[in-house]
Write an enzyme that holds these catalytic residues in place. Structure first.
Site, PDB file in Angstrom:
ATOM      1  N   GLY A 251      -2.834  16.276 -19.375  1.00  0.00           N
ATOM      2  CA  GLY A 251      -3.531  16.878 -18.183  1.00  0.00           C
ATOM      3  C   GLY A 251      -2.458  16.529 -17.006  1.00  0.00           C
TER       4      GLY A 251
ATOM      5  CB  THR B  42      -4.196  12.386 -17.078  1.00  0.00           C
ATOM      6  OG1 THR B  42      -3.407  11.812 -18.331  1.00  0.00           O
ATOM      7  CG2 THR B  42      -3.313  11.954 -15.781  1.00  0.00           C
ATOM      8  CG  ASP B  43      -8.705  15.736 -20.814  1.00  0.00           C
ATOM      9  OD1 ASP B  43      -8.722  15.170 -21.800  1.00  0.00           O
ATOM     10  OD2 ASP B  43      -9.789  16.458 -20.599  1.00  0.00           O
ATOM     11  CD1 TRP B  44      -4.563  11.732 -25.458  1.00  0.00           C
ATOM     12  CD2 TRP B  44      -5.733  11.308 -23.981  1.00  0.00           C
ATOM     13  NE1 TRP B  44      -4.841  10.529 -25.767  1.00  0.00           N
ATOM     14  CE2 TRP B  44      -5.743  10.146 -24.667  1.00  0.00           C
ATOM     15  CE3 TRP B  44      -6.573  11.355 -22.674  1.00  0.00           C
ATOM     16  CZ2 TRP B  44      -5.904   8.800 -24.194  1.00  0.00           C
ATOM     17  CZ3 TRP B  44      -7.085   9.897 -22.308  1.00  0.00           C
ATOM     18  CH2 TRP B  44      -6.634   8.973 -23.176  1.00  0.00           C
TER      19      TRP B  44
END
Length: 624
Positions: free
Chosen positions: A277, A273-275
């Site tokens: 996200g 995941t994006d941080w």
């Protein structure tokens, strides 16, 4: 004279044809990491299955989320170390104690290479691979397992605040360059993590924006680059984006993560995941997302285990995600554990310089009154250096990609070794747009005493950054006004333009020459002087179209979307696809251009397939 390409300052680096052979990647070859130091992929698979067979459900669930801001959870009982992530599209941003995903606090020194927007202008995958390999070597030296990059989102609009991190408006060029980065990074045994998958085009409301687009547009523009990367370089990780795509969060999209990424393209790595996200961890794991980052605490672990026990999620799905996790953690940790911690500071600085010089685009080069184009400048030319960026360079973007460079070249500091005679330096303008008549007057007086004025113009740090989009395509008006006054005092003005995205250039008539440096990294100033003085051919080619004005762009009325829905109403007509189809003239076209032998030199046909003219970069050329 500009002639056959030579390495900056004669330093031996990694020319594309001399790159070491890249390693095979997990799941696509016989060895797991470079040199086979872990063993075969079959041996790794056996170890993973043995480990999973000993783990409880809760332990497997715990493996799928972060243990800190930038590491996974270590499980020493099973020989599973913590895996270290680091921001790093163009240089590592490994933070020391107290690290957080917002980037508050300093980071360890690392080479700041040119940004992706810069390197894309080289149209040279060999350069990308050399940079990627150097980046991988720095990972080994700093104990980083996964580089969070490269970024290859399509440049839907020049206003995207993060365009400096991305390659191009064209998915083929973006995919080819990104694949080269990944090959270089992973040849060292660590992992690359291309991002952000998918249809992530704006920073405004990026965590809640819904990218709504038709199937053709999604496939042709916004998935193609990722497909090229997966099929050609086998990245060990992919980062999902914050946004929704047609109503579903990208990290929870079965269609994107399972059907397309894994099913159609054969991706066998981990999705990160994006941080911050992850919105629904159970839905993400079900869809094909492997790691939730950063450390979310133990609540998602309990939720995931409860979903299995309640029958809402098959344990086999958790097992598959855990296999993906171990398939990255185990081999990359062996690679970093067995590596030397020495960092080749000078060698990597030289690579950064070569890449930056090869990516400079000469947009204009007019003849002087003496005849012949103004560039390159002859040894001994008396120059006035003007512009705040000459002393305090703009060489990278802002946000999570911000690198603490190992050293930093400046034009003011390097001009003395260039062979040019420096008459003097004046900042000329306030960096962030304020009016200062005294600074302007001093610069004009200096210009009258020189043969040539080197004027540094561009976008400041406040103009483009992660987390925000630009409001316009203009450089600060005080710079434009200074240029006009300088050209009246001395017509031989060479503009060195910095910035990670296109700007309106209605002021270009007031220059003899215009060289686009983009964001050249820590060695960008030396690279610029290499080109100005004729040691390196200015052979870059624009990786995106430069509109004459913002109103001419296809998304002028719709970007960025301020509401929940970002409607891609322009469809596939982004960049040159729009300008050529609609017959809209541009200031500077996308694609290969013949270096400016004279003002009549025409650009190459920008409809040519990307990379078709990349080989021109180092052909012997005799310059007027």
């Amino acid at each position: 004279m500009w002639g056959v390409w030579t390495s900056s300052a004669g330093i031996s680096t990694y020319p594309p044809r001399l790159l070491p052979p890249t390693a095979k990647v997990v799941g696509r070859g016989d060895s797991v990491v470079r040199g086979g130091c872990v063993g075969t992929s079959d041996e790794l698979a056996r170890r993973i299955e043995e480990t999973l067979g000993r783990m409880t459900l809760e332990q497997k669930c715990a493996l799928l989320s972060g243990g800190s801001a930038f590491t996974t959870r270590a499980m020493p009982r099973y020989g599973i170390p913590a895996m270290q992530f680091s921001d790093g599209p163009h240089g590592l941003r490994l933070q020391a104690e107290g690290a957080n995903h917002l980037g508050i606090g300093g980071s360890r020194p690392a080479t700041c290479f040119p940004t992706a927007a810069t390197v894309a202008n080289s149209w040279d995958p060999g350069m990308g691979e050399a940079l990627g390999r150097a980046l991988g070597e720095e990972c080994l030296a700093q104990g980083v397992n996964v580089v969070l990059g490269p970024g290859l989102c399509i440049k839907r609009s020049p206003l995207c605040g993060r365009d400096f991190e991305y390659f191009s408006e064209d998915p083929y060029l973006a995919g080819k360059m990104a694949a080269a980065y990944v090959r270089g990074i992973q040849s060292t045994g660590v992992a690359a993590c291309p991002k952000h998958f998918a249809a992530n085009s704006q920073e405004t409301r990026r965590q809640a924006s819904d990218s709504v687009l038709d199937e053709r547009t999604l496939r042709e523009l916004y998935l193609t680059a990722f497909e090229i990367v997966v099929r050609e370089s086998g990245p060990k990780c992919i980062m999902s984006s914050y946004n929704l795509v047609n109503g579903t969060y990208a990290n929870e999209s079965v269609r994107l993560l399972t059907d397309v990424l894994r099913g159609e393209w054969g991706f066998d790595g981990a999705v990160v995941t994006d941080w911050g996200g992850s919105n629904d961890h159970v839905a993400g794991v079900r869809a094909g997302s492997t790691f939730e980052m950063p450390d979310p605490g133990l609540s998602p672990v309990r939720e995931l285990a409860a979903a299995v026990r309640d029958g809402r999620l098959e344990e086999s799905v958790v097992d598959e995600r855990a296999r993906e996790a171990l398939g990255v953690i185990l081999p990359t940790c062996v690679a970093t554990a067995s590596a030397d911690d020495a960092l080749d500071v000078e060698g990597h600085h030289a690579i950064a310089r070569d890449v930056a010089a090869s990516s400079i685009v000469l947009l204009k080069n007019e003849a002087t009154e003496q005849g012949g184009p103004i560039l390159p400048l002859a040894t001994g030319t008396r120059v006035a250096l003007v512009g705040d960026f000459a002393s305090v360079p703009r060489y990278q973007g802002a946000g999570s990609s911000l690198v603490n460079p190992t050293r930093l070249d400046t034009l003011l500091g390097c001009v003395g070794c260039s062979g040019l005679e420096l008459v003097g330096f004046e900042p000329g303008y306030e960096r962030h747009g304020g009016k200062d008549d005294a600074k302007a007057a001093a610069a004009i007086d200096l210009a009258r005493r020189a043969e040539v004025v080197l004027l540094c113009m561009g976008l400041d740090e406040l103009a483009e950054s992660e987390g925000m989009d630009r409001d316009d395509m203009r450089v600060n008006q005080n710079q434009v006004e200074l240029l006009r006054r300088l050209s009246s005092a001395n017509p031989n003005v060479v503009v060195l333009l910095v910035g990670g995205a296109p700007v309106e250039c209605d002021w270009a008539d007031d220059t003899r020459a215009l060289a686009y440096l983009c964001l050249g990294g820590q060695a960008g100033a030396s690279a610029a002087l290499d080109v100005v003085c004729g040691r390196v051919n200015p052979s870059g080619k624009l990786s995106e179209s430069w509109a004459r004005r913002l109103a001419d762009t296809p998304t002028a009325k719709t970007f960025p979307a301020g509401g929940h829905v970002a409607a891609y109403r322009e469809g596939p007509y982004v960049g040159y696809r729009y300008y050529q189809t609609a017959g809209v003239p541009v200031a500077f076209p996308f694609g290969p251009r013949v270096p400016c032998l004279d003002t009549a030199s025409p650009p190459c046909n920008s409809r040519m397939a990307p990379m078709a003219c990349a080989s021109r970069r180092r052909e012997p050329i005799t310059w007027a």
